[in-house]
Design a protein around this motif. Structure first.
Motif, PDB file in Angstrom:
ATOM      1  N   LEU A   1      46.861   4.289   1.271  1.00  0.00           N
ATOM      2  CA  LEU A   1      48.068   4.484   0.482  1.00  0.00           C
ATOM      3  C   LEU A   1      48.970   5.550   1.086  1.00  0.00           C
TER       4      LEU A   1
ATOM      5  N   ALA B   1      51.282   7.105  -0.959  1.00  0.00           N
ATOM      6  CA  ALA B   1      51.825   7.234  -2.316  1.00  0.00           C
ATOM      7  C   ALA B   1      52.663   8.493  -2.451  1.00  0.00           C
TER       8      ALA B   1
ATOM      9  N   LEU C   1      47.727   6.170  -9.678  1.00  0.00           N
ATOM     10  CA  LEU C   1      46.699   5.284  -9.138  1.00  0.00           C
ATOM     11  C   LEU C   1      45.893   4.777 -10.324  1.00  0.00           C
TER      12      LEU C   1
ATOM     13  N   VAL D   1      51.177  -2.831  -5.985  1.00  0.00           N
ATOM     14  CA  VAL D   1      52.026  -1.702  -6.348  1.00  0.00           C
ATOM     15  C   VAL D   1      53.195  -2.216  -7.167  1.00  0.00           C
TER      16      VAL D   1
ATOM     17  N   PRO E   1      44.620  -4.856  -3.903  1.00  0.00           N
ATOM     18  CA  PRO E   1      45.570  -3.784  -4.215  1.00  0.00           C
ATOM     19  C   PRO E   1      46.958  -4.336  -4.523  1.00  0.00           C
TER      20      PRO E   1
ATOM     21  N   THR F   1      56.038   4.555 -10.597  1.00  0.00           N
ATOM     22  CA  THR F   1      55.395   3.853  -9.491  1.00  0.00           C
ATOM     23  C   THR F   1      53.889   3.881  -9.710  1.00  0.00           C
TER      24      THR F   1
ATOM     25  N   SER G   1      53.348   9.509  -8.416  1.00  0.00           N
ATOM     26  CA  SER G   1      52.988   8.124  -8.679  1.00  0.00           C
ATOM     27  C   SER G   1      51.561   8.058  -9.214  1.00  0.00           C
TER      28      SER G   1
ATOM     29  N   TYR H   1      50.155   2.343  -8.293  1.00  0.00           N
ATOM     30  CA  TYR H   1      49.316   1.629  -7.339  1.00  0.00           C
ATOM     31  C   TYR H   1      48.051   1.201  -8.090  1.00  0.00           C
TER      32      TYR H   1
END
Length: 290
Positions: free
Chosen positions: A84, A86, A92, A40, A38, A56, A90, A58
């Motif tokens: 997360l 988040a 994914l 970010v 993972p 942002t 944001s 992820y």
């Protein structure tokens, strides 16, 4: 973990030998028959670069074994998402080889959708030049016209919902184009019709495509199509195709066989257009909002 990665590499290689599978590095998460890295990224909304996704993001770089790969990927996604924190709005993101369809049901079931596609074209290099009527190399004097076209392109792509046009977009577009036009190797072309600029194409020379070249399992040089846009009144007249053909010929004359391009998966014009120009899907970016 190494067995999972080896199995993933073999399945991807069988599905598409042009996809390069990078190493994952450290800080991994593991589930049954799956492993992922993972990360970010948080962008400054005022930074001098155009944003083509949420500020942002992820990301999960996933590898899954052959034993029911959709089930394995689903377990890894659930584990990743559960960790997360988040913020709303944001994104994914999971990048997946376009031809490796077996696991993608796990993404669909969790609300992910194709957002963009990295397409690849491999053509023979040629020593010959190319001249296209109505198409010329852009110069610094064309900066204002190119900025207008670039902002129109961002506005058009934003309607597909994956990003918003920021107040900084016009200045960021100008900064990007100004830098590109200042390079001696800047590959930017304009199409003119009736004395007016009708379209533009900017290609990243192989010297400036190192950030994307490792995505394809081909030796360098690799060039990247950064932006193509034809004004609405000019569409359907072959301007985009002429620009791309001109760029292909210029790249071939420079010894470039492999070219990459990103296009918006939901755009009903992009998918057939790039297919007609000889590009086919390599990696699909699947995304959803938090």
């Amino acid at each position: 973990m190494s067995d999972v990665i080896d199995c993933h590499r073999e399945r991807v290689r069988a599905a598409d030998p042009l996809v390069a599978v990078a190493d994952l590095g450290e800080d991994l998460i593991e589930t049954v028959n799956a492993v992922g890295a993972p990360s970010v990224t948080r962008a400054d909304p005022g930074a001098p670069s155009v944003r083509w996704g949420p500020l942002t993001t992820y990301s999960l770089h996933a590898r899954v074994a052959d034993d029911n790969p959709a089930y394995a990927l689903g377990g890894l996604l659930d584990r990743w998402i559960s960790t997360l924190d988040a913020e709303p709005g944001s994104g994914l993101v999971v990048n997946w080889p376009s031809r490796d369809a077996a696991p993608v049901a796990a993404l669909v079931r969790r609300g992910f959708a194709p957002r963009s596609v990295l397409g690849v074209r491999v053509g023979p290099a040629s020593a010959g030049g190319h001249s296209s009527p109505g198409i010329r190399r852009a110069t610094a004097d064309d900066l204002d016209a190119m900025c207008r076209l670039y902002v129109e392109l961002v506005d058009y792509e934003a309607q597909f919902g994956w990003f918003s046009v920021l107040p900084s977009t016009p200045s960021a577009a100008r900064a990007e184009l100004e830098e590109k036009l200042a390079r001696d190797d800047g590959w930017c072309w304009l199409a003119e019709s009736d004395g007016e600029v009708a379209g533009m194409l900017a290609v990243h020379h192989p010297d400036h495509s190192g950030w994307i070249a490792p995505a394809v399992q081909k030796p360098p040089p690799v060039a990247y199509v950064g932006s193509l846009y034809a004004r609405p009144v000019s569409r359907g007249r072959g301007i985009g195709a002429a620009l791309v053909a001109h760029a292909h010929a210029e790249a071939a004359a420079a010894g470039v066989e492999t070219m990459l391009v990103h296009y918006a998966a939901p755009n009903p014009l992009s998918v057939p257009f790039w297919s007609r120009q000889g590009y086919r899907p390599l990696v699909t970016t699947w995304g959803r909002f938090a």
